[in-house]
Design a protein around this motif. Structure first.
Motif, short mmCIF file in Angstrom:
data_model
loop_
_atom_site.label_atom_id
_atom_site.label_comp_id
_atom_site.label_asym_id
_atom_site.label_seq_id
_atom_site.Cartn_x
_atom_site.Cartn_y
_atom_site.Cartn_z
N UNK A 1 32.82 81.54 20.54
CA UNK A 1 33.03 82.65 19.63
C UNK A 1 32.14 82.47 18.41
N UNK A 2 31.14 83.35 18.22
CA UNK A 2 30.20 83.21 17.09
C UNK A 2 30.86 83.38 15.73
N UNK A 3 32.08 83.90 15.70
CA UNK A 3 32.79 84.07 14.44
C UNK A 3 33.53 82.82 14.01
N UNK A 4 33.54 81.80 14.88
CA UNK A 4 34.26 80.55 14.60
C UNK A 4 33.34 79.36 14.83
N UNK A 5 33.74 78.20 14.32
CA UNK A 5 33.07 76.94 14.62
C UNK A 5 33.99 76.17 15.56
N UNK A 6 33.48 75.78 16.73
CA UNK A 6 34.33 75.12 17.72
C UNK A 6 33.56 73.96 18.38
N UNK A 7 34.25 72.87 18.60
CA UNK A 7 33.66 71.74 19.31
C UNK A 7 34.76 70.83 19.84
N UNK A 8 34.33 69.87 20.67
CA UNK A 8 35.27 68.95 21.31
C UNK A 8 34.98 67.52 20.85
N UNK A 9 36.04 66.81 20.47
CA UNK A 9 35.93 65.41 20.06
C UNK A 9 36.66 64.54 21.07
N UNK A 10 36.04 63.44 21.43
CA UNK A 10 36.66 62.45 22.31
C UNK A 10 37.28 61.37 21.44
N UNK A 11 38.58 61.19 21.56
CA UNK A 11 39.30 60.23 20.72
C UNK A 11 39.89 59.10 21.56
N UNK A 12 39.66 57.88 21.12
CA UNK A 12 40.35 56.72 21.69
C UNK A 12 41.48 56.34 20.75
N UNK A 13 42.70 56.38 21.22
CA UNK A 13 43.86 56.09 20.39
C UNK A 13 44.59 54.89 20.98
N UNK A 14 44.36 53.71 20.39
CA UNK A 14 44.93 52.50 20.94
C UNK A 14 46.45 52.48 20.85
N UNK A 15 47.01 53.09 19.81
CA UNK A 15 48.46 53.05 19.61
C UNK A 15 49.22 53.77 20.72
N UNK A 16 48.59 54.81 21.31
CA UNK A 16 49.25 55.54 22.38
C UNK A 16 48.63 55.26 23.75
N UNK A 17 47.67 54.34 23.80
CA UNK A 17 46.99 53.97 25.05
C UNK A 17 46.36 55.19 25.69
N UNK A 18 45.69 56.02 24.88
CA UNK A 18 45.16 57.29 25.38
C UNK A 18 43.69 57.51 25.02
N UNK A 19 42.99 58.18 25.93
CA UNK A 19 41.71 58.83 25.66
C UNK A 19 42.01 60.32 25.66
N UNK A 20 41.55 61.04 24.62
CA UNK A 20 41.87 62.46 24.49
C UNK A 20 40.61 63.26 24.22
N UNK A 21 40.47 64.40 24.90
CA UNK A 21 39.45 65.39 24.56
C UNK A 21 40.15 66.50 23.80
N UNK A 22 39.78 66.67 22.53
CA UNK A 22 40.48 67.60 21.66
C UNK A 22 39.55 68.75 21.25
N UNK A 23 40.01 69.97 21.47
CA UNK A 23 39.26 71.17 21.13
C UNK A 23 39.61 71.56 19.70
N UNK A 24 38.60 71.58 18.83
CA UNK A 24 38.82 71.83 17.40
C UNK A 24 38.23 73.17 17.00
N UNK A 25 38.99 73.93 16.23
CA UNK A 25 38.59 75.29 15.85
C UNK A 25 38.63 75.42 14.32
#
Length: 218
Positions: free
Chosen positions: A106-130
């Motif tokens: 969407x050209x009216x917004x800024x959007x991207x995906x961040x890959x997060x390593x979260x050791x406390x939850x034992x997770x790798x996460x792909x997060x869509x940010x708007x």
């Protein structure tokens, strides 16, 4: 069921005959700080590994081999992206954030995906940010995850089925070691299909489409 779904000096040398150098170093440091403060989200576009992906699944890299494959957020860009005072930049160990994919949905917004390593939850996460065009955070959601701790496992992946609708399939299970006849392990959990709809204003609504119970005896 366990649930998982989300951080991290300056030295100056002085000599009597190099006072002008000190002043220059001070000015340079000031300029660097000011430049970082004026950095906008759109300035980060070139740091992302991918562009305009429409399907998402966490890569198979482990936490030790992933550094260097993607560019990482530093303390300044961490605050710029995660506009949340509750999240702290760590910058060492396994808690890391990476530039994953720049999205131009969407050209009216800024959007991207961040890959997060979260050791406390034992997770790798792909997060869509708007964000809005001024860089103010509007909303975010989890596109894909890969988590595990002991007998607990959570995996999810998905894709955009329309321009503004993302469909995620998640499977969460726990296993139990048993000693009953020929059964050695019981795996139980849920498989869930969820849709995330991004509104014109960038706000995200979530809707569960289906849920199925899982039980397996090994």
């Amino acid at each position: 069921m366990k649930k998982a779904i989300l951080y991290i000096s300056l030295l100056l040398s002085i000599a009597a005959c190099t006072e002008n150098k000190n002043n220059l170093s001070s000015e340079t440091g000031k300029t660097t700080v000011e430049a970082r403060q004026s950095l906008s989200l759109t300035d980060l576009k070139g740091r992302f590994k991918y562009t305009d992906l429409d399907s998402f699944q966490v890569d198979t890299m482990d936490w030790e081999t992933r550094p260097g494959f993607y560019q990482e957020l530093d303390s300044s860009t961490f605050k710029l992206i995660w506009q949340d005072g509750k999240r702290n930049f760590i910058g060492q160990g396994y808690d890391r954030d990476y530039y994953y994919s720049w999205q131009t949905r969407n050209p009216e917004l800024i959007e991207f995906v961040v890959l997060t390593q979260d050791e406390s939850s034992y997770c790798d996460l792909l997060q869509y940010c708007i964000y809005d065009k001024n860089g103010k955070a509007i909303d975010n959601f989890i596109l894909a995850a890969s988590c595990g701790d002991g007998g607990w496992v959570y995996q999810s992946s998905g894709k955009f089925i329309t321009e503004d609708t993302y469909e995620e399939v998640s499977v969460e299970t726990e296993s139990e070691i048993v000693a009953s006849g020929n059964i050695k392990e019981i795996i139980e959990g849920d498989s869930i299909v969820t849709r995330f709809i991004i509104g014109k204003d960038g706000k995200v609504t979530k809707k569960e489409i289906s849920k199925a119970r899982i039980r397996e005896e090994i």
